[in-house]
Design a protein around this motif. Structure first.
Motif, PDB file in Angstrom:
ATOM      1  N   UNK A   1       0.984  -1.225  -0.195  1.00  0.00           N
ATOM      2  CA  UNK A   1       0.468   0.060  -0.054  1.00  0.00           C
ATOM      3  C   UNK A   1       0.912   1.154   0.339  1.00  0.00           C
ATOM      4  N   UNK A   2       0.376   2.033  -0.645  1.00  0.00           N
ATOM      5  CA  UNK A   2       1.140   3.234  -0.494  1.00  0.00           C
ATOM      6  C   UNK A   2       1.214   4.163   0.675  1.00  0.00           C
ATOM      7  N   UNK A   3       2.459   4.894   1.134  1.00  0.00           N
ATOM      8  CA  UNK A   3       2.596   5.256   2.434  1.00  0.00           C
ATOM      9  C   UNK A   3       1.671   6.560   2.513  1.00  0.00           C
ATOM     10  N   UNK A   4       1.551   7.010   4.008  1.00  0.00           N
ATOM     11  CA  UNK A   4      -0.020   7.976   4.351  1.00  0.00           C
ATOM     12  C   UNK A   4       1.652   9.336   4.142  1.00  0.00           C
TER      13      UNK A   4
ATOM     14  N   UNK B   1       8.249   9.374  16.135  1.00  0.00           N
ATOM     15  CA  UNK B   1       7.175   8.649  16.523  1.00  0.00           C
ATOM     16  C   UNK B   1       6.421   7.929  15.203  1.00  0.00           C
ATOM     17  N   UNK B   2       6.593   8.981  14.574  1.00  0.00           N
ATOM     18  CA  UNK B   2       5.813   8.359  13.081  1.00  0.00           C
ATOM     19  C   UNK B   2       6.877   7.831  11.789  1.00  0.00           C
ATOM     20  N   UNK B   3       8.042   8.449  12.173  1.00  0.00           N
ATOM     21  CA  UNK B   3       9.260   8.338  11.403  1.00  0.00           C
ATOM     22  C   UNK B   3       9.344   6.727  11.305  1.00  0.00           C
ATOM     23  N   UNK B   4       9.100   5.745  12.822  1.00  0.00           N
ATOM     24  CA  UNK B   4       8.875   4.373  12.744  1.00  0.00           C
ATOM     25  C   UNK B   4       8.113   3.597  12.193  1.00  0.00           C
ATOM     26  N   UNK B   5       7.171   3.999  11.425  1.00  0.00           N
ATOM     27  CA  UNK B   5       6.204   3.079  10.976  1.00  0.00           C
ATOM     28  C   UNK B   5       6.375   3.148   9.461  1.00  0.00           C
ATOM     29  N   UNK B   6       5.727   2.093   8.712  1.00  0.00           N
ATOM     30  CA  UNK B   6       6.109   1.864   7.680  1.00  0.00           C
ATOM     31  C   UNK B   6       4.887   2.276   6.886  1.00  0.00           C
ATOM     32  N   UNK B   7       3.926   2.603   7.299  1.00  0.00           N
ATOM     33  CA  UNK B   7       2.983   3.546   6.295  1.00  0.00           C
ATOM     34  C   UNK B   7       2.756   4.730   6.419  1.00  0.00           C
TER      35      UNK B   7
ATOM     36  N   UNK C   1      -4.339   6.961  10.848  1.00  0.00           N
ATOM     37  CA  UNK C   1      -4.968   6.245  10.203  1.00  0.00           C
ATOM     38  C   UNK C   1      -6.102   5.989   9.403  1.00  0.00           C
ATOM     39  N   UNK C   2      -7.109   6.083  10.554  1.00  0.00           N
ATOM     40  CA  UNK C   2      -8.864   6.125  10.320  1.00  0.00           C
ATOM     41  C   UNK C   2      -9.179   7.436  10.055  1.00  0.00           C
ATOM     42  N   UNK C   3      -8.637   8.193   9.874  1.00  0.00           N
ATOM     43  CA  UNK C   3      -8.313   9.884   8.463  1.00  0.00           C
ATOM     44  C   UNK C   3      -7.844   9.189   7.251  1.00  0.00           C
TER      45      UNK C   3
END
Length: 227
Positions: free
Chosen positions: A2-5, A23-29, A123-125
């Motif tokens: 999936x494309x990244x947010x 914190x966010x930079x560690x998330x793959x998506x 993720x919900x948004x």
């Protein structure tokens, strides 16, 4: 895959902003495209960005110099309506929440929230285009009641049965894809109904649809909380 947010992050408190970035930079998506320290810097960056480099979501502090988050939200909602704004603030007052939702914020996140809550909100948004927690829905409900405003539906045919069903599901925060699966329809059909609902109710965004539904008793808060 999936494309990244894609996210723009705007906050004048550098230590807090860098903490969110870490914190966010560690998330793959998730991918942070840009950091701004004030609203003017954020808007200038948006205006000079190509379509491919625009973010999906902006996480923005409300209290910033030069152009504050409230004014920036108004501008962005008007000029870049496809971008979803998550309001970041230390203020958890009903007036702040109601105002931000009314000017076009897709969600409202208090800075004392947990990392889990922040990631869920993002993720919900990204998935649904908006996300209102139970507390925010309560504020919207109270704001509608306290304003004493109402929109009278002229007759029973103002909204079709299908439109009412879809509006109820939108208010319960199901995505277009989820609603399509539940109703055995295509996502494009659901999006078409949502656009018709926006036009019919003269709502600018999903928050407007939620307000309309509460005003006209199409959906009740207890139904939302039990969904």
């Amino acid at each position: 895959m999936n494309e990244k947010i894609k996210i723009f992050l705007a906050d004048d408190e550098e230590l807090f902003r860098k903490g969110i970035y870490f914190l966010l930079n560690r998330e793959e998506n998730i991918e942070i495209l840009f950091e701004a320290s004030n609203g003017k810097e954020l808007i200038d960056k948006l205006k000079e960005s190509t379509q491919e480099n625009l973010p999906d979501i902006i996480m923005m502090d409300l209290k910033m110099p030069l152009t504050n988050g409230v004014e920036a939200t108004k501008i962005i909602h008007k000029d870049f309506p496809q971008i979803r704004i998550i309001a970041l603030t230390s203020y958890n007052t009903k007036s702040f929440i109601a105002n931000m939702i009314n000017v076009g914020a897709a969600s409202y996140l208090v800075k004392s929230s947990t990392p889990h809550d922040m990631l869920k909100t993002i993720n919900e948004v990204a998935k649904k285009g908006f996300y209102y927690s139970e507390s925010v829905m309560e504020v919207i409900h109270q704001d509608v009641l306290s304003s004493g405003s109402s929109r009278t539906i002229l007759d029973d045919d103002f909204l079709t049965l299908r439109e009412k069903e879809i509006l109820e599901l939108i208010c319960k925060q199901y995505s277009s894809t989820e609603i399509a699966d539940m109703m055995c329809l295509s996502t494009r059909t659901i999006d078409g109904h949502r656009n018709n609902l926006l036009l019919k109710t003269q709502s600018k965004n999903v928050a407007g649809l939620v307000i309309f539904a509460i005003q006209n008793k199409i959906v009740k808060l207890d139904e939302y909380n039990n969904s």
